[in-house]
Every structure is written in C-alpha cells, then in structure tokens.
Design an enzyme around this catalytic site. Sequence first.
Site, PDB file in Angstrom:
ATOM      1  N   GLU A 173      49.982  31.999  40.966  1.00 43.52           N
ATOM      2  CA  GLU A 173      49.859  30.634  41.434  1.00 43.52           C
ATOM      3  C   GLU A 173      50.195  29.639  40.321  1.00 43.52           C
ATOM      4  OE1 GLU A 173      46.721  30.979  45.067  1.00 43.52           O
ATOM      5  OE2 GLU A 173      45.886  30.696  43.082  1.00 43.52           O
ATOM      6  N   CYS A 227      40.593  23.882  38.907  1.00 51.98           N
ATOM      7  CA  CYS A 227      40.369  24.733  37.753  1.00 51.98           C
ATOM      8  C   CYS A 227      39.472  25.924  38.069  1.00 51.98           C
ATOM      9  CB  CYS A 227      39.674  23.874  36.716  1.00 51.98           C
ATOM     10  SG  CYS A 227      40.396  24.020  35.162  1.00 51.98           S
ATOM     11  N   CYS A 246      43.718  38.996  35.453  1.00 45.55           N
ATOM     12  CA  CYS A 246      43.258  38.747  34.079  1.00 45.55           C
ATOM     13  C   CYS A 246      42.329  39.882  33.671  1.00 45.55           C
ATOM     14  CB  CYS A 246      42.510  37.415  34.030  1.00 45.55           C
ATOM     15  SG  CYS A 246      42.122  36.891  32.343  1.00 45.55           S
ATOM     16  N   CYS A 257      34.966  32.163  36.928  1.00 46.79           N
ATOM     17  CA  CYS A 257      36.388  31.977  37.236  1.00 46.79           C
ATOM     18  C   CYS A 257      36.825  32.924  38.349  1.00 46.79           C
ATOM     19  CB  CYS A 257      37.203  32.232  35.971  1.00 46.79           C
ATOM     20  SG  CYS A 257      38.972  32.321  36.254  1.00 46.79           S
ATOM     21  N   CYS A 282      50.241  23.270  35.811  1.00 48.81           N
ATOM     22  CA  CYS A 282      49.368  24.317  35.291  1.00 48.81           C
ATOM     23  C   CYS A 282      50.015  25.655  35.643  1.00 48.81           C
ATOM     24  CB  CYS A 282      47.992  24.171  35.943  1.00 48.81           C
ATOM     25  SG  CYS A 282      46.845  25.454  35.448  1.00 48.81           S
ATOM     26  N   CYS A 342      35.660  36.279  33.080  1.00 45.81           N
ATOM     27  CA  CYS A 342      34.802  35.097  32.940  1.00 45.81           C
ATOM     28  C   CYS A 342      34.093  34.882  34.281  1.00 45.81           C
ATOM     29  CB  CYS A 342      35.619  33.879  32.557  1.00 45.81           C
ATOM     30  SG  CYS A 342      36.499  34.110  30.999  1.00 45.81           S
TER      31      CYS A 342
HETATM   32  S1  SF4 Z   1      38.909  31.703  32.667  1.00 46.11           S
HETATM   33 FE1  SF4 Z   1      39.687  33.148  34.232  1.00 46.11          FE
HETATM   34  S2  SF4 Z   1      41.903  33.317  33.873  1.00 46.11           S
HETATM   35 FE2  SF4 Z   1      40.974  32.386  32.025  1.00 46.11          FE
HETATM   36  S3  SF4 Z   1      40.548  34.121  30.646  1.00 46.11           S
HETATM   37 FE3  SF4 Z   1      38.655  33.808  31.849  1.00 46.11          FE
HETATM   38  S4  SF4 Z   1      38.892  35.178  33.641  1.00 46.11           S
HETATM   39 FE4  SF4 Z   1      40.911  34.983  32.687  1.00 46.11          FE
END
Ligand code: SF4
Length: 390
Positions: free
Chosen positions: A114, A367, A134, A141, A127, A138
């Site tokens: 995306e 975000c 990933c 996220c 962005c 996190c």
């Molecule tokens: S915020 Fe999301 S995309 Fe960014 S490093 Fe952490 S898990 Fe990965």
Amino acid sequence: MTAPITQDLLTIPRKLPETGLRNIVGLTRDELRDALIEAGTPEKQAKMRVGQIWQWVYHWGVRDFALMTNLAKDYRAQLAQHFEIALPEIVTRQVSADGTRKYLLKIAGGHEVETVYIPEETRGTLCISSQVGCTLTCSFCHTGTQKLVRNLTAGEIVGQVMVARDDLGEWPQPGAPKDETRLVSNVVLMGMGEPLYNFDNVRNAMKVVMDGEGISLSRRRITLSTSGIVPEIAKTAEEIGCLLAVSFHATTDETRDKLVPVNKKWNIETLLGALREYPRLSNSERITFEYVMLDGVNDSDADARRLVKLIQGIPAKINLIPFNEWPGAPYKRSSWERIESFADIVHKAGYASPIRTPRGEDIMAACGQLKSATERGRKSKAEIAAETGA
Ligand code: SF4
C-alpha cells in the site's frame, strides 16, 4: 455520518515484470550504464545514453522507448528488445473524504503493498512502503500483524512514487510553463515495513528519486522512519542523507519492549546514543520522534516529562500521533485532553510537538493502519494480546 469514499477498480494496463525483459526502473545510473553496455550499447556512448533515457523516464514520465525521439529509431528498437519500463499495477485506489488517496499495488509474484498520498494545501506527502509485511511486530501497528513476505526491489520503491505521479497527472508537459508547486513534494518511508532492513534497495531508490535530472526531490524532502535498527542508523545520513524519524512511542524499556519489540535488542539508551551520534544532526535537520498516543499505556504527564528528559540535547521534534484504530487492535486512542496535556509539557520544554491530524481514516490509510488485503499468516486478536500483555 461517515463521508462517502470512492473506490475505483483501475484497469490501466501496466506490465508486471514477467516479460523476461529487464526493468530499468530503479536502476542507479551506474547500473543502467552497465545494463546498456551489456545489451550492446557502445561503451563510449553509454554515459550519454543513460542521461537521455533517464530524462525520458524520470523527468517526462515516458514509458515507451518508441517515444524517446532523441534516440535513433534502431536504437529505440534495440532497447525495447532488452528492457522495459514497468511500474507496480494499481489494483484499487480509494479516495478519502479528506482527499487522501490509498493505492493497493500489485508487484511481481502477485504480492501487494500500500502507498498513501496525503494532500495538503500547498504540498503533498507520499507515504511509501519498503517491504511486503514486516518482521517487527509493533503491537499498535496493523502492518505488524502481517508476516514479512519479502523486501521490495528498488524499482518497486521508486515505482510507488511514479504511480502516484501518474495518478495525479504530475509529469511535466513539453512546452508548458514550469510550475514550482509540486503535488508529491515530500516522500516519507513510513508505509509497510522497516526500511533499514531493506537498506540497499531503499538507498538506491532514493538516489533515483533525488536525482536532479529526474524526479528531483531534495534529500530534505525525504524522511526515513525506523523503529530503531541501531547499526544502520548512521548509514542513513551517510549514504542517503535524508531526514530521520524514529518510532519512539514509550519512555521506559518495559513499555517500549511491548510496543516496539525490537527495543529488546536495542533499548532506549542504545537507541538514543545512536541518535545523538547521527551524522547530520543539526537544528535545521532535527530528528522526528514519533509518539503514538495510547490510552493509559504511554500517555501520562509523567511519560511526557520522562520523554523530554530522555531526549535532552537532541535537536528534535515530537510528532504526537493519535492512535488510529484497526480491527482487533489491542489499544484505544488517548483522549483529546490527555494528548493536549502531553503536548503542552513537551512544548514547554522547548520542543515542537505537533499533534498529527488523522488522515484517511475512513479508508484505513492512516498511520499504522496499512496492511495488504490478501496477506497470509494473519495473527488473531488473541495472539496479539498475548504478545503485548494487553
Ligand atoms: S510500525 Fe509497523 S511497519 Fe513499522 S516497523 Fe513496526 S510493525 Fe513494522
């Protein structure tokens, strides 16, 4: 009432790199030169040819060698036999009520990423993503709930910028007066993925984007956001030269271990040490500390005071991000009063502390909300809760 959003299923035919031809998008000037020589361009001419092709592709946005009229017809045909100018394919484009555009792009192998365009009055920020999924989970996220599928190539990273310029009609028209206002005026590497885990491709892509004879975005208009991959941080300044943002989000290791688990490897003290040493650090090139505001988790006045103490001496700006919820998210957004009180403490300590207005929430483009629809290996709400202790 939620404002209406539009969704187009675009049918613009774009070739994915399945043709056996080499895609020139994303090659650095040196790589393009080598590729041209390999395909029969005489060595003596190669540098000049790179310059000509570069201008067509990155300045004028041309996608067909046949249109490169300052090259001999035979040479154009020769190029078309070996190369292509291919971009990711737009699968869907959603336009938010606030004008934010979210593109779901298909890349080689059928994977999807995306890209989000956020228009502002006199500029616009794109962005972009650096990985499919990933590795870093996190906990706030949405992308972090999607396992890493693969790194994007430099071409796929540059391609996101070019797709957006196509969609916004931003390539210059021959003979038209030069317009200095740019729709894509800034690029942030804050989409899906950890850019410092795909450093070489990100660096090469940004070199293409910054090149003065093409898309020509200044290095100060590019911000790379990292969760804190300490050994790679200095390289960002040395080899790319762009601005740096850090997903900070917590003021104690205990909380940051949960929110940004890579903290277990490089804790707050180690990370701040690397930031203090950041080669380009100055008042005009401050580091942005991103801080997502999570109700009852990291948003107390004590957190705000700890934060300013921790970053003392680092030229910094604190970006406060009201949490953008996603299905199954284990957190809630802090109240507006809480966010303002936090911002006030940071501001009084002498740091800019803008509160980021959520953009594109109605299309899940805000975000931390990005996640490709077709991903596999989705984690359940219970799995996330178990990991975060939420
Ligand atoms: S915020 Fe999301 S995309 Fe960014 S490093 Fe952490 S898990 Fe990965």
